[in-house]
Enzyme design. Structure first.
Site: not given
Ligand code: HMG
Length: 385
Positions: A31, A83, A115, A158, A208, A242, A251, A279, A312
Site C-alpha cells: 500500500d 561510509e 552516518c 529508505t 535500529s 538525522h 518519532k 537517506n 549506527s
Molecule cells: P518495515 O518493518 O517494513 O515497516 O520497515 P513497518 O511495518 O515498521 O511500518 C513502517 C511504518 O508504516 C509504521 O509506522 C507502520 O504503522 C506504517 P510506525 O508504527 O513506525 O509509526 N504503516 C502504514 N501507514 C499507513 N498505511 C499503511 C501502513 N502500513 C504500515 N498501509 C524499517 C521499516 C524502518 C524497519 C525499514 O524501512 C528499515 O529497515 N530501514 C532501514 C533502517 C533505518 O532506517 N533505521 C533508522 C534508525 S538507524 C539510523 O538512522 C542510521 C542509518 O541512517 C545508518 C547509518 O547510521 O549509517 C540507517
C-alpha cells in the site's frame, strides 16, 4: 571578543535520476500509504555507478566554494565523512582534493562512523579553527554517501544518495555553532553495519529505530545540561534530526516529550528535501538543514536551532547554533531548487537495471558535475564538465 565559527556555505549534489516512492510501493505490492505516511517518503534518489561517492562529493564541494566566492588558497583542511568510500586506503577527500585543484598545504582525510562521519568532520573543523591552528584558514567538510539496502528488502524505500558540502569558517554566513555545548551518547550495538566486501548494508531495522531513540534522549539531555551550565537558552526555534526516513524525525521529537503541534512547527520544515531524496547517510542531517534554511532562513535569523546526528553502531551528538543574518542570501547562492528540478523521474524497471550495474555507462558528465568513468590500471578515472 568571542570568535564566531560555523557553517559559512553549504551546497548539495544529488544523482540525476529519482524514483517516485508510490511507483516503488506498487511494484512491491505494498500500500503506497505505508511508504508515504508510514515512512514519510515521496521520492528516492537513484545513483548510477558513474555517480559515485567521489563524483557527488566533488560536485557538491565545487558548488559550496562557488556559493561562498572563496579563494581556494584560503582552505587548510578537507574532511569527507562517508561510509561508502571507494578504496580501502585512498580517501574520498584525496580524490576531491585533486579534482578541485586544491592547495598542497592542506590536511586531507576521511572520517567514518556510519552516518555520524560528517559531524565528526564538522566538529574537527570547528575545533581546528577555534584552537587557532587554522591560522585564519577555512575548512571544507563534505558528507557523501550512497545508501543501498537491496531490492525488495524492508530498507529498500529508505535508500537514497547525495552529497552535502560545507565551508566552515570564522564569521559564518549561515550558522554560528555553540562551541562546546553538546551532548553525546555512544554504545556498541549491531543495529546497522556493512561488512567488508558487501555493497548492501545489513540492518536490524526495528532495533535500529530503538537504538536511535535511546541515543537521542541521552544526547539531548546532555546538550540541555551543557546549555544550562553555560547560561545558553535551551529554547530551540527548529530541530534538525538525522533523517534515515522522515517519520524517524517525528518519532525522535515525540520521544523527547514534544507534542504533534511542536513537530509541525519545529521539525516538519526541516524535512522537505529529505522526503525528496531519501537517506544520504552522513549528509542526511545537513540535507535537513539545507532544506530548512532554503525555506525559512529569513524568519530564523538570529534564532537558535538544534541538530541531532546519529551514526549506527552507534555514536550520536546533539548540538546547536544560531542562524546568521546573511543566511537567506547565502543559501540562495546554492540554488537548491534548481538542483532538484534538474532531475529525471525513472520507473521501477530502470531503477532495477541501474541497481544491477557494476560499472558506469559511457555517458558524459552533465554541466557543472563530475563523473566516474571507470578504472584504468587499478586507478579510478573521473571526468569534469
Ligand atoms: P518495515 O518493518 O517494513 O515497516 O520497515 P513497518 O511495518 O515498521 O511500518 C513502517 C511504518 O508504516 C509504521 O509506522 C507502520 O504503522 C506504517 P510506525 O508504527 O513506525 O509509526 N504503516 C502504514 N501507514 C499507513 N498505511 C499503511 C501502513 N502500513 C504500515 N498501509 C524499517 C521499516 C524502518 C524497519 C525499514 O524501512 C528499515 O529497515 N530501514 C532501514 C533502517 C533505518 O532506517 N533505521 C533508522 C534508525 S538507524 C539510523 O538512522 C542510521 C542509518 O541512517 C545508518 C547509518 O547510521 O549509517 C540507517
Amino acid at each position: 571578543m568571542k570568535t564566531r565559527i560555523g557553517i559559512d556555505s553549504l551546497a548539495v549534489a544529488v544523482p540525476r535520476r529519482y524514483l517516485d516512492i508510490t511507483d516503488l510501493a506498487r511494484a512491491r505490492g505494498v500500500d503506497p500509504a505505508k511508504y508515504t505516511q508510514g515512512l514519510g517518503a515521496r521520492e528516492m534518489a537513484v545513483a548510477d555507478p558513474g555517480e559515485d561517492t567521489v563524483s557527488l562529493a566533488a560536485t557538491a564541494a565545487r558548488r559550496a566554494i562557488d556559493a561562498a566566492g572563496l579563494d581556494k588558497s584560503e582552505l587548510g583542511l578537507i574532511v569527507v565523512g562517508t561510509e561508502t568510500g571507494v578504496d580501502h586506503s585512498k580517501p574520498v577527500a584525496s580524490f576531491v582534493h585533486g579534482l578541485l585543484d586544491l592547495p598542497r598545504a592542506m590536511r586531507v582525510y576521511d572520517t567514518q562512523h556510519a552516518c555520524y562521519g560528517g559531524t565528526a568532520g564538522l566538529m574537527t573543523a570547528v575545533e581546528w579553527i577555534a584552537s587557532g591552528a587554522a591560522d585564519g584558514r577555512s575548512a571544507l567538510v563534505i558528507c557523501s554517501d550512497i545508501a543501498r539496502y537491496g531490492i525488495d528488502t524492508a530498507g529498500e524505500p529508505t535508500q537514497g544518495a547525495g552529497a552535502i558540502a560545507m565551508i566552515v569558517a570564522q564569521n559564518p554566513a549561515l550558522l554560528e555553532l555553540d562551541i562546546g555545548i553538546s551532548g553525546t551518547s555512544s554504545t556498541h550495538v549491531h543495529d546497522f553495519w556493512r561488512p567488508l566486501g558487501h555493497r548492501e548494508a545489513q540492518v536490524d531495522g526495528h532495533y535500529s529505530v530503538q537504538c536511535y531513540l535511546d541515543a537521542v534522549a541521552d544526547a539531548y539531555a546532555g546538550w540541555k545540561t551543557a546549555a544550562t551550565e553555560r547560561d545558553v537558552s535551551a529554547a530551540l526555534a527548529r530541530i534538525c534530526y538525522h533523517v534515515p526516513f522522515c517519520k524517524m524525525a517525528k518519532k525522535a521529537h515525540l520521544h523527547l516529550g514534544f507534542d504533534e503541534a511542536s513537530f509541525e512547527t519545529q521539525v516538519a520544515p526541516t524535512l522537505g528535501l529529505c522526503a525528496r531524496i531519501g537517506n544520504v547517510y552522513t549528509g542526511s542531517l545537513y540535507l535537513g538543514l539545507a532544506g530548512l534554511l532554503d525555506a525559512q532562513a529569513t524568519d530564523l535569523a538570529r534564532r537558535r536551532i538544534g541538530l541531532f546526528s546519529y551514526g549506527s553502531g552507534c555514536t550520536s551528538e546533539f548540538f546547536s547554533g544560531t542562524v546568521a543574518n546573511a543566511a537567506a542570501e547565502r543559501i540562495a547562492a546554492a540554488r537548491i531548487a534548481d538542483v532538484l528540478a534538474d532531475r529525471e523521474r525513472i520507473g521501477v524497471e530502470e531503477y532495477e537495471r541501474i541497481m544491477a550495474m557494476t560499472a558506469p555507462a559511457d555517458e558524459p558528465p552533465q554541466p557543472g558535475r563530475f563523473r566516474f568513468t571507470g578504472v584504468e590500471a587499478h586507478r579510478r578515472q573521473y571526468l569534469r564538465a
